[in-house]
Structure formats: C-alpha cells, structure tokens
Design a protein around this motif. Structure first.
Motif, short mmCIF file in Angstrom:
data_model
loop_
_atom_site.label_atom_id
_atom_site.label_comp_id
_atom_site.label_asym_id
_atom_site.label_seq_id
_atom_site.Cartn_x
_atom_site.Cartn_y
_atom_site.Cartn_z
N PRO A 93 0.72 -1.27 -0.11
CA PRO A 93 0.05 0.00 -0.05
C PRO A 93 0.89 1.32 -0.04
CG PRO A 93 -0.87 -1.58 1.62
CD PRO A 93 0.46 -2.13 0.97
N ARG A 94 0.61 2.31 -0.76
CA ARG A 94 1.20 3.45 -0.80
C ARG A 94 1.60 4.16 0.35
NH1 ARG A 94 -1.09 8.23 -4.87
NH2 ARG A 94 -0.62 5.92 -6.41
N ALA A 95 0.68 4.04 1.47
CA ALA A 95 0.99 4.69 2.74
C ALA A 95 2.19 4.05 3.31
CB ALA A 95 -0.24 4.51 3.72
N TYR A 96 2.60 2.73 3.18
CA TYR A 96 3.43 2.00 3.73
C TYR A 96 5.00 1.82 2.91
CZ TYR A 96 0.10 1.24 7.32
OH TYR A 96 -0.77 1.28 8.21
N ARG A 97 5.08 2.66 1.98
CA ARG A 97 6.20 2.33 1.01
C ARG A 97 7.43 3.00 1.61
NH1 ARG A 97 3.32 3.83 -4.93
NH2 ARG A 97 1.87 1.92 -4.82
N ARG A 98 7.35 3.81 2.65
CA ARG A 98 8.61 4.42 3.27
C ARG A 98 8.86 4.06 4.75
NH1 ARG A 98 10.50 7.82 -0.60
NH2 ARG A 98 12.01 8.82 1.07
N VAL A 99 8.04 3.28 5.36
CA VAL A 99 8.08 2.92 6.61
C VAL A 99 9.66 2.43 7.00
CG1 VAL A 99 5.84 2.64 7.02
CG2 VAL A 99 7.15 0.55 6.41
N GLN A 100 10.48 1.79 5.98
CA GLN A 100 11.64 1.44 6.24
C GLN A 100 12.91 2.41 6.21
OE1 GLN A 100 12.41 -2.16 3.93
NE2 GLN A 100 10.53 -3.15 4.51
N ASP A 101 12.50 3.57 5.72
CA ASP A 101 13.41 4.38 5.18
C ASP A 101 13.95 5.06 6.73
OD1 ASP A 101 12.54 4.21 2.69
OD2 ASP A 101 12.21 6.30 2.22
N GLY A 102 15.35 4.99 6.68
CA GLY A 102 16.02 5.66 7.86
C GLY A 102 15.91 4.98 9.07
N ARG A 103 15.64 3.68 9.12
CA ARG A 103 15.37 2.80 10.22
C ARG A 103 16.30 1.79 10.45
NH1 ARG A 103 13.20 6.20 13.11
NH2 ARG A 103 12.27 4.51 14.64
#
Length: 393
Positions: A93-103
């Motif tokens: 889902p689009r809302a979850y595409r960047r949850v891994q960024d910078g983590r």
C-alpha cells in the motif's frame, strides 16, 4: 537504535499482541532507543499511553470495508477484506512504502489489514513476530470445527502461498514457542531467505496488589475475551458438571457475554471488563486462574500474569503450551472437553496438597518470564537481522 514497530491496529482494549507491542516498545524507549509505532487504526487512549512512554504513534489508514479490529457483517464483506489483504500481500500500500526509510529495524507484529508485503526487507531489516497463525490462516487459529486439521482448505492454501512470497523475504521470523513454529511448518510454511528463530516471550511483572482476605473456599478466575475460541462455553459447561463447593469469577467482554450473564448463580459471578489494577487483584484473590482456550495459543499473556503473581493455572492442553506443566505450576486437563476440564477443576479444588505444590511452582516459574532478559533477547534478534540484511545472508 531507530526501531519502528508495525501493527495493523492499536486500539483499546488491547489484545495480547498489542499489549506485548506496547510493553516492548516502552522498554526499548527506556533503554534510549528511538522507537515509533505505525498502525492503520488507533484510538486516542492508545496514542496517549504511548506518548507518555516516549513512543510516537503514526496512523496510516488503508482502505478496508471494515476496520481490521472488527468483524465483517457478512460473508461477502469479509471476503472483500481478505481479498484486499491478499492483494496487499504482493502490492505494498502507498501509505507504507517508506516505513523502512532511515530505520535500523522494522518489527512487524500483525500485518492483517495492511498486507503481508510490509514484511519484505527492502531498505532495512524486517523482523516479524508470529503472535498467531495469520501467516497461514485468515482465522489466525488454524482450527476447524474444534479440531486442528493437518491441511487447510484450498482457498487458505492459495492465500498462504501469496502471503509467503513476502513473508519469506523478511529478515527474521520469530516464533514465541517451538509449538508455534512446528504448526506453521506442518501447514507448509517455509523460510525462504528469512531466518526462523524461537524466542519465548517474557512479560513485565504486574504491580503486586495488597493481599486481601483469603477466600473461605476455592476460587477460580477467568480473564479474557468472552468468545468460543477462548473456551468460555467449555468452561461454563465444565463448571456445571463439576458441581464444586467453590466460586467462579469471570471478567471480560465479547460475543458470549449474554451466555455468561445467564449463567450467573450462587457460584458464578460476572464482573465485566476490568482494568490492569483490578485484574491483578482478581488473580491474587484466586486459588487458580482458568484458561480453557480451544486453539493452540502462541503465548498466553494472562497465564504469564498469573504466574508472575504467584497463582497457578488450570488449562486445556491447547492453552497450556510450554508455560504450564501439569502438577508443577498448574493443572492441565486431559483434553479440551467439558468433562476433562471438570475433572481438572475437581483435582485442584479437592486436593489441598496439590494446591500448595502448584502455587509454589507458579511463583518459581516467574523467573523464566523476566522481561528485561526478554528485551535483551530481542536486541540480539535485531543484531542477527541487521547482520543478515547488510551481508545479504
């Protein structure tokens, strides 16, 4: 360390997975980590409790015909929900595409309602804790008509195969017990490039309530959701069959509440949903906790709380898991039937020496549940995940 926990819901009253998520995130924040929770659904109370612990919550909704913390009103609506979820097992889902960024690590607890594609480790290592069986079963229990079949239906197998395309691209999959790992394997779930680790849960010691007046006769306490998979129907039928000079106190809420209210009598009392402080007091007032769950529990948090408060547990074989050993820290019924559970209740209610033995054993079991040590084990899981992600192992 920058840690993101992902859970499809964060709504009170919390279930076991949400309560564990909050306990772990709070402990990690207290150790100085940057900790965030991302969820599709949250309420103000949950967000406020997390904020008080220094953990920020971000809500990223996904379209569903009903929220993932509710049950659909019809078979068609439920089919739509699980159909969308299956699609999102492949398409993020689009809302979850960047949850891994910078983590440094993303720790997924429950993906239903968001989609299994969040398990794919793209820009950061992903750890998934299998709190139940949603990797292989939309019902999350793998039970059918009160039994555990060796194979689920065609639709479930196809859905599990789609889910596994993402789940096998996680970095580490954590199972709270060997039984949970084994049941996944029995139903065909394979690791792919993900590592499988068995890491038993711990649990924070509840505040010790003041000792009240000991009951003049045995008292058994049930705490939890009032629904058939949790064995509330089995418990009421077993209690009627046992005919004990004892008391049964039931706390909780759910679809079987009318049945519980109708069963109230001189020996059965219903007290509704209780908060954490009242829950601890109820457990300490009991001769034993009863946990008659019908499905293979991955980790019964209420069992852990009972042991930490020094009270033994009467459980079905499915509910006991690795936590309760018959005759040592509780009583395990011979099977998950009303007559079997009635016999287990009778054993404890009528044998004073057994009560003394299992009460002492319950207190001794608390050491294995030490939450500080558990958080350290999770830290080690994260270390393994980061090395595997960085080296491509």
């Amino acid at each position: 360390m920058r840690i993101t926990h992902l859970h499809s819901t964060f709504v009170t009253p919390w279930g076991g997975a949400e309560a564990y998520l909050f306990a772990l995130a709070s402990a990690q924040r207290a150790r100085g980590h940057d900790v965030a929770i991302i969820t599709a659904v949250a309420d103000g109370e949950s967000i406020a409790r997390a904020a008080a612990a220094g953990v920020r919550v971000t809500v990223r909704p996904t379209w569903r015909p009903y929220p993932p913390d509710r049950h659909g009103s019809s078979a068609f609506v439920r089919a739509v929900f699980h159909g969308v979820d299956t699609v999102h097992g492949v398409l993020l889902p689009r809302a979850y595409r960047r949850v891994q960024d910078g983590r440094d690590v993303v720790h997924v607890h429950r993906f239903q309602g968001v989609g299994a594609s969040v398990l794919r480790a793209r820009r950061a290592p992903v750890v998934h804790t299998a709190h139940d069986y949603c990797l292989v079963d939309t019902a999350s229990t793998t039970m059918r008509r009160g039994a555990l079949p060796a194979r689920l239906g065609l639709a479930q197998r196809l859905r599990a195969r789609i889910v596994s395309t993402s789940a096998r691209r996680a970095t580490v999959v954590v199972f709270p017990s060997e039984r949970t790992r084994r049941r996944h394997a029995e139903l065909g779930f394979r690791a792919g490039r993900a590592q499988f680790l068995v890491v038993p849960h711990g649990w924070p010691a509840p505040p010790l309530p003041a000792e009240g007046t000991p009951p003049h006769r045995p008292r058994f306490v049930f705490l939890g959701r009032l629904q058939k998979p949790k064995g509330i129907d089995l418990l009421l039928r077993a209690w009627a069959e046992a005919r004990l000079d004892a008391d049964l106190v039931i706390a909780g809420d759910g679809p079987e509440r009318p049945r519980v209210e109708a069963a109230e009598s001189d020996t059965v009392r219903y007290v509704g949903w209780v908060d954490a402080e009242a829950k601890g007091a109820l457990i300490r007032s009991a001769t034993a906790l009863v946990f008659p769950s019908l499905w293979p529990e991955t980790f019964g948090l209420v069992i852990a709380e009972s042991l930490l408060l020094g009270r033994p547990v009467v459980a079905t074989p499915e509910a006991a898991g690795d936590l309760i050993v018959d005759g040592e820290n509780g009583v395990v019924s011979r099977d998950a039937t009303p007559s079997g559970f009635a016999d287990a209740l009778r054993r404890l209610a009528t044998d004073a020496e057994l009560r003394r033995t299992v009460t002492a054993g319950a207190a001794a079991s608390a050491d294995a549940l030490d939450f500080d040590r558990h958080v350290e084990r999770v830290d080690e899981v994260y270390r393994v995940a980061r090395v595997a992600f960085e080296t491509g192992a």
